[in-house]
Design an enzyme around this catalytic site. Sequence first.
Site, PDB file in Angstrom:
ATOM      1  N   CYS A  16       0.835  -1.206   0.000  1.00  0.00           N
ATOM      2  CA  CYS A  16       0.000   0.000   0.000  1.00  0.00           C
ATOM      3  C   CYS A  16       0.870   1.256   0.000  1.00  0.00           C
ATOM      4  CB  CYS A  16      -0.908   0.010   1.229  1.00  0.00           C
ATOM      5  SG  CYS A  16      -2.098   1.373   1.252  1.00  0.00           S
TER       6      CYS A  16
ATOM      7  N   CYS B  43      -8.773  -1.278   3.223  1.00  0.00           N
ATOM      8  CA  CYS B  43      -8.291   0.036   2.788  1.00  0.00           C
ATOM      9  C   CYS B  43      -8.884   0.390   1.428  1.00  0.00           C
ATOM     10  CB  CYS B  43      -6.761  -0.006   2.716  1.00  0.00           C
ATOM     11  SG  CYS B  43      -6.011   1.480   2.000  1.00  0.00           S
TER      12      CYS B  43
ATOM     13  N   CYS C  88      -5.517   0.786  -1.314  1.00  0.00           N
ATOM     14  CA  CYS C  88      -4.860  -0.370  -1.945  1.00  0.00           C
ATOM     15  C   CYS C  88      -5.828  -1.503  -2.255  1.00  0.00           C
ATOM     16  CB  CYS C  88      -3.720  -0.878  -1.070  1.00  0.00           C
ATOM     17  SG  CYS C  88      -4.240  -1.580   0.521  1.00  0.00           S
TER      18      CYS C  88
ATOM     19  N   CYS D  60      -3.722  -1.309  33.833  1.00  0.00           N
ATOM     20  CA  CYS D  60      -2.757  -0.740  32.894  1.00  0.00           C
ATOM     21  C   CYS D  60      -3.135   0.690  32.497  1.00  0.00           C
ATOM     22  CB  CYS D  60      -2.615  -1.630  31.658  1.00  0.00           C
ATOM     23  SG  CYS D  60      -4.153  -2.013  30.818  1.00  0.00           S
TER      24      CYS D  60
END
Length: 355
Positions: A41, A68, A71, A318
């Site tokens: 891409c 995408c 591409c 986290c």
Amino acid sequence: MLFDLPSDDLLYAALVARDPVYDGFAFVGVKSTGIFCRLTCAARKPKKENTVFFPTVVGAMEAGYRPCKRCRPLALHSERDPVVSVLLERLESEPEKRWSEEDIKALKLDPSTARRAFKRQFGVTFLEMARLRRLSRGIDVIASGDNIIAAQLEASYESGSGFRSAIARLIGTAPSRARQLQFLHAHWIETPVGSMLAVADSQSLYLLEFFDRKGLPNELVKLKALTGSEIIMQKNPVIDRIEQELNGYFSGRQIHFDTPLVQSGTLFTRTVWDALRTIPLGTTESYSSLAAMIGHPSSTRAVARANGANQIAIVVPCHRVIGANGSLTGYAGGLWRKQWLLEHERRMLLGQPGE
């Protein structure tokens, strides 16, 4: 169509070089955009930590990534089959459509021919691919911070049970089909910041993730392989327990989580996760300070990777790790959630929730 992927380092180098050698055999998902591409891409290359690689387009779509438009990874196969080409073009122009065999006939195409062509090229039928496309639209909505109902409608499912059943087909096994083997239980838990999926056996919690985390289906596949278990969508006492504790946390009544956990990882990774659980509620640490805390002050990047690999959100906090400059960074559940959780905990510390 499937083969063992080379290392991520090799694939990322091929992505940067736009090397065509893996064209059609490997695809890259970009975590920050939710899009997957060919390695050739022409779009701007993502950072390595924002990439995940798949051997098929279906694998990428099952993980919640959408193709995408630049591409056109699906077009790799459509160029060789006019039936596939026509249907893929219609799918991209109407990704929300609930396709049926009658719709295929209306295009003057034979449903059996279309089914065989897609099965041959992608390993799934066109109708299955259309459902995956709708699911990715639903995931996009949840990722933007919307609720499960809006995501369900965006995915063109008429009922919440239909939407959840579709997700269950991607990540687990129906209870009615479970064999008398070892299995894990999974169940949705609703929270003020979105639906979470909890996975547990009869004794411990294995996973607690936000529904819209990219790659969640793949995490569950790996968990099944690691434990040699099937996953069935059904509650059990451990899930009941963590749901009660989460309700207490979000209502401001519960500071600590006592549900037993099972965490798989290297010794270093588990050390990082243990350290995370020592960060007091209402406070934060930087990646560098966390590295120093575990006695590895030069391993900031490794600590960040271990932090990102945590599969038990909130309980293993986290979200309490921030950038050295105080910025909110690196939270797979979305930065808006990270900010919400930190603000919620600040208010808990001040005794404000529930007043």
